[in-house]
Design an enzyme around this catalytic site. Structure first.
Site, short mmCIF file in Angstrom:
data_model
loop_
_atom_site.label_atom_id
_atom_site.label_comp_id
_atom_site.label_asym_id
_atom_site.label_seq_id
_atom_site.Cartn_x
_atom_site.Cartn_y
_atom_site.Cartn_z
N CYS A 126 0.80 -1.23 0.00
CA CYS A 126 0.00 0.00 0.00
C CYS A 126 0.84 1.29 0.00
CB CYS A 126 -0.95 0.00 1.19
SG CYS A 126 -0.22 -0.63 2.70
N HIS A 234 -2.86 6.24 4.66
CA HIS A 234 -1.42 6.41 4.93
C HIS A 234 -0.94 7.77 4.42
CE1 HIS A 234 -1.46 2.30 6.01
NE2 HIS A 234 -0.83 1.75 4.98
#
Ligand SMILES: NC(=O)c1ccc[n+]([C@@H]2O[C@H](COP(=O)([O-])OP(=O)(O)OC[C@H]3O[C@@H](n4cnc5c(N)ncnc54)[C@H](OP(=O)(O)O)[C@@H]3O)[C@@H](O)[C@H]2O)c1
Length: 329
Positions: A126, A234
């Site tokens: 990710c 994130h």
């Protein structure tokens, strides 16, 4: 199109079902798969309940494509069995990413590498996906020499157990710990296990996967990956040194034109990307774009994306969309 989702009861699997529905992927039959303990449970897709089945029944149902998010060991064991039955596997775990015989794909960056021979396709880590979306168009123009990245990663990257740990701590409840330490009101400078060189596995994923996706081994990457108590996505502070000099307005224009990237960069009005705003979006947001004044040809920026969407489910579904659009599915 018959679609199996392996790991359909998990955090990424659940998001995968939402993304398939929201992006209107042409699913004619859904086959949700999970571990033995979940067989018979129901998941909901487009308002309809589907019973979870085991992997053998899923292979027998002959889906066209199987989206895997069931952990590395499950993928190592099951993906070859699906592929042997002619089913295209798109895998979210780290099992196949650095296998030289498997493609590691972010469709906007290197979707064109896929061929009819690719039966197991790896979805990158990710934190790497959101970073390469920004790096690739800048590399094409200015040639990247070196990247220094520090991440600020959401607990959703660890799975259901970590979300429960954060919520339990917030509510003052005892519960199962996903991390060795409390995560609420804390910052943990460790993601995944430590390796002999002192880096974590997550950090080395960013180093190695970036080179493989961009297709240039000369790009040097050094990373520090950190878990923080947020849910939305994130964030990354990224310092990029180029071979050639750049113009900041041109950088902004290149990024604004890059597929999947949204520039949010207006310091005068305190506009910059934040996980709260990136939550449940498919795009990757970039801001705080500025020159590193300590050395030539170097740029600082701040990149945010929802790790469960573009960092996992969305990227996997986009790979399937790409395969379909070029007649490989
Ligand atoms: N979270 C992220 O941001 C992220 C991003 C990229 C990639 N990934 C990767 O995606 C995978 C899943 O992550 P997650 O966060 O969704 O984890 P999770 O919430 O713990 O879910 C794991 C899923 O895998 C299923 N599963 C476990 N063993 C299985 C087996 N033997 N056969 C079939 N299904 C099995 C589980 O089924 P049961 O419910 O029956 O146990 C569950 O559906 C991991 O490989 C992770 O590294 C996660």
């Amino acid at each position: 199109m018959k679609v199996a989702v392996v790991g359909a009861t998990g955090l990424v699997g659940t998001k995968m079902l939402q993304v398939l529905e929201q992006r209107n992927f042409p699913v004619t039959e859904l086959i949700p798969v999970a571990s033995e303990k979940s067989i018979g449970k129901e998941v909901v897709f487009k308002g309809k309940a589907y019973k979870v089945v085991g992997f053998a029944d899923a292979i027998a149902a002959k889906p066209d494509v199987a989206l895997f998010s069931a952990g590395g060991s499950t993928s190592l064991q099951l993906a070859p069995q699906f592929a042997a039955a002619g089913i295209t596997v798109i895998d979210n775990s780290s099992a196949w990413r650095m296998d030289a015989t498997k493609k590691l794909v972010v469709p906007e960056v290197n979707g064109s590498v896929l061929t009819a021979e690719d039966k197991i396709i790896a979805n990158p880590n990710c934190s790497t996906i959101q970073m390469v979306l920004v790096l690739k168009p800048l590399h094409d123009k200015y040639r990247i020499k070196r990247v220094v990245v520090s991440t600020y990663q959401s607990v959703t990257g660890t799975g259901v157990k970590a979300v429960n740990q954060l919520m339990n701590e917030r509510e003052g409840k005892e519960g199962e710990m996903a991390y060795k330490y409390p995560i609420d009101l804390n910052v943990i400078p460790q993601i995944d296990v430590f390796l002999e060189n002192g880096y974590t596995k997550e950090e080395m994923k960013m180093v190695n996967e970036t080179k493989k996706i961009i297709g240039d081994d000369s790009i040097r990457v050094t990373a520090t990956t950190v878990r923080i108590p947020v849910m939305g996505g994130h964030s990354e502070s990224v310092n990029i040194e180029f071979e050639n000099d750049f113009d900041l307005n041109e950088v902004r224009a290149i990024l604004a034109a890059a597929p999947g990237v949204v520039v949010e960069d207006d310091p005068a009005n305190q506009v910059y990307p934040m996980p709260l705003n990136a939550h449940d979006k498919d795009e990757t947001f970039v801001g705080r774009i500025r020159r590193d004044e300590t050395q030539p040809n170097t740029l600082n920026c701040w990149i945010v994306s929802d790790n469960l969407r573009k960092g996992a489910a969305t990227n996997a579904v986009q790979i399937a969309e790409h395969l379909q659009s070029v007649g490989l599915l």
